[in-house]
Design a protein around this motif. Sequence first.
Motif, PDB file in Angstrom:
ATOM      1  N   SER A   1      10.820  -8.842 -10.163  1.00 27.70           N
ATOM      2  CA  SER A   1      12.104  -9.532 -10.266  1.00 27.70           C
ATOM      3  C   SER A   1      12.017 -10.841  -9.495  1.00 27.70           C
ATOM      4  O   SER A   1      11.133 -11.011  -8.640  1.00 27.70           O
ATOM      5  CB  SER A   1      13.232  -8.668  -9.697  1.00 27.70           C
ATOM      6  OG  SER A   1      13.080  -8.529  -8.296  1.00 27.70           O
ATOM      7  N   PRO A   2      12.929 -11.784  -9.765  1.00 30.13           N
ATOM      8  CA  PRO A   2      12.936 -13.034  -8.992  1.00 30.13           C
ATOM      9  C   PRO A   2      13.105 -12.788  -7.497  1.00 30.13           C
ATOM     10  O   PRO A   2      12.437 -13.410  -6.673  1.00 30.13           O
ATOM     11  CB  PRO A   2      14.124 -13.796  -9.574  1.00 30.13           C
ATOM     12  CG  PRO A   2      14.272 -13.267 -10.967  1.00 30.13           C
ATOM     13  CD  PRO A   2      13.915 -11.818 -10.868  1.00 30.13           C
TER      14      PRO A   2
ATOM     15  N   GLY B   1      14.030 -21.327 -15.209  1.00 32.15           N
ATOM     16  CA  GLY B   1      13.785 -20.233 -14.294  1.00 32.15           C
ATOM     17  C   GLY B   1      15.040 -19.739 -13.609  1.00 32.15           C
ATOM     18  O   GLY B   1      16.164 -19.977 -14.063  1.00 32.15           O
TER      19      GLY B   1
ATOM     20  N   THR C   1      12.080 -19.371  -9.323  1.00 31.28           N
ATOM     21  CA  THR C   1      11.055 -18.475  -9.843  1.00 31.28           C
ATOM     22  C   THR C   1      11.024 -18.580 -11.361  1.00 31.28           C
ATOM     23  O   THR C   1      12.028 -18.920 -11.994  1.00 31.28           O
ATOM     24  CB  THR C   1      11.324 -17.014  -9.443  1.00 31.28           C
ATOM     25  OG1 THR C   1      12.546 -16.573 -10.062  1.00 31.28           O
ATOM     26  CG2 THR C   1      11.445 -16.882  -7.926  1.00 31.28           C
TER      27      THR C   1
ATOM     28  N   GLU D   1       9.375 -16.668 -15.103  1.00 31.85           N
ATOM     29  CA  GLU D   1       8.889 -15.405 -15.669  1.00 31.85           C
ATOM     30  C   GLU D   1       7.772 -15.685 -16.664  1.00 31.85           C
ATOM     31  O   GLU D   1       7.930 -16.505 -17.577  1.00 31.85           O
ATOM     32  CB  GLU D   1      10.024 -14.652 -16.356  1.00 31.85           C
ATOM     33  CG  GLU D   1       9.599 -13.288 -16.895  1.00 31.85           C
ATOM     34  CD  GLU D   1      10.763 -12.522 -17.504  1.00 31.85           C
ATOM     35  OE1 GLU D   1      10.519 -11.420 -18.055  1.00 31.85           O
ATOM     36  OE2 GLU D   1      11.910 -13.017 -17.443  1.00 31.85           O
TER      37      GLU D   1
ATOM     38  N   HIS E   1       7.365 -12.086 -12.452  1.00 32.58           N
ATOM     39  CA  HIS E   1       8.072 -13.211 -11.853  1.00 32.58           C
ATOM     40  C   HIS E   1       7.239 -13.844 -10.747  1.00 32.58           C
ATOM     41  O   HIS E   1       6.605 -13.154  -9.950  1.00 32.58           O
ATOM     42  CB  HIS E   1       9.419 -12.743 -11.312  1.00 32.58           C
ATOM     43  CG  HIS E   1      10.325 -12.204 -12.366  1.00 32.58           C
ATOM     44  ND1 HIS E   1      11.275 -12.963 -13.012  1.00 32.58           N
ATOM     45  CD2 HIS E   1      10.402 -10.957 -12.928  1.00 32.58           C
ATOM     46  CE1 HIS E   1      11.912 -12.228 -13.905  1.00 32.58           C
ATOM     47  NE2 HIS E   1      11.415 -10.998 -13.866  1.00 32.58           N
TER      48      HIS E   1
END
Length: 475
Positions: free
Chosen positions: A293-294, A360, A436, A438, A443
């Motif tokens: 995840s971020p 992002g 961030t 993906e 991520h």
Amino acid sequence: MTYPGSGGQWQPQQPPQYPQQQYPQQPGWQQGPPPGQQPPPGYQPPAQFGANPPPPQDPGGFPQPGAPEPPKRKRTGLIIGVIVAVVVAAGGITAGIWALNSSNNVAAGAANPTEAATNLVNSVGNGDVAGMLTSLTPGEAELANDMMNDTVDELKRLEVLSDQADPSNVSGIELKSENLKFDESAEEKVNDRVTITKLVDGKLTVSADLSQIPLAEGFMQQVAPEGLPTGQQTQTIDIGQQVRSSGEPIRIATVQTDDEWHPSLFYTVADYALTEQGMSWPKDQIAPKGADSPEQAVEEVVKAAGSADVQRIIELLPPDEMAVLHDVGPLLLDAIGSGPAGPQLDVNALETSTEEVTGGTKVIVTSFDGTVNGQQIQARHAGDCIEINMPGQQGKMCGDDLAAEIQQDETLPPQVADTLSQVFGKLMSEGMGVVTTEVDGKHYLSPMRSMGESVLTLLRAFEPADIRELITAVN
């Protein structure tokens, strides 16, 4: 979200502790331990917060209480050369080129390295900046596209650029190339994906007419009431003569992606950094290993930075935008050496908020609980304030405090001080974050997009009237 750990959630009722920061003396800061608490052994209250020089700081901004200066690492210049060179390349894209007419542009590849490098130089020579950037590696092309479109939009909003300014059409600059020649026999194959081409001859002519830059009318009247200089200024670069004079060809790095070759700005500047150090590209690379995840990506970067785990930091960089640092990573690890450098940072709890931005997710740290060399530190962002707790001191820094400090600066004209006070108050309220991205379901933290978003965050804090006030004050 909260990273679980021994510290748990941020607890304001617990004895607050945080290392000394480099903040100016402000109303509300308490000198000494909180009321009703005994000072720690050996504590000596300073005469005034910030009156004594702050303790040494590590690269992340945390102090090193009583810690000696860390030993110097070998080949530090290599680290600076490669990383800063990549940053400069990104800055060159955002500051010097208006390009790409929409986010739907797809990078156009070539059949071989020489053709890819030729397309790059020919695009520049034809004044086709959009074509030049779409010829770059897909990650670099998308990065340049997103950053430039957002920046141009903000400059239009601030009435610096006119509404007619078009990122896809560079006005005021014309470039022409002719008789380009590459030495294909001298190509250097870095690995299966990267080849360095050698440009040895040709000419590049640059013409500029400043009066054609699409500045907004009001902005133009303020900065240049008599208008910008008209007429073209031209310079011709003889590539062959430059090569003969230096004894070295012009190196252009190309990268293969999905069976097509693309020129790469990032790989090119990294190649020059290594060449100047007399070093070769490593045979191995550091494979990307993203987070789920971020928020987790940011947490893991913070933890890796605290333990000086450079390999983990590189693993968490985007494999498309920052592929160059994955390829040069083994040399960076060798340059830095093994073992932690500076203070040991342990994260107990890290709370964040997120928002979607172009390309992002922006992650803002809202609360931090951890230790530096065993010393507990706590901080959190609340409204336009940063609440800080540290051994012997507690308090908060708010937008109004910062505004008052700016307005007390007698070196600034009153209009400038007032404008900057408002701007930095907005920045304190919004908070700075990192971006961030993906890739293939994982991520990664993007340093280039994070820097670009920081610039955009600053621009968003201004209004058109603020820009006019600053210009008036300077003039």
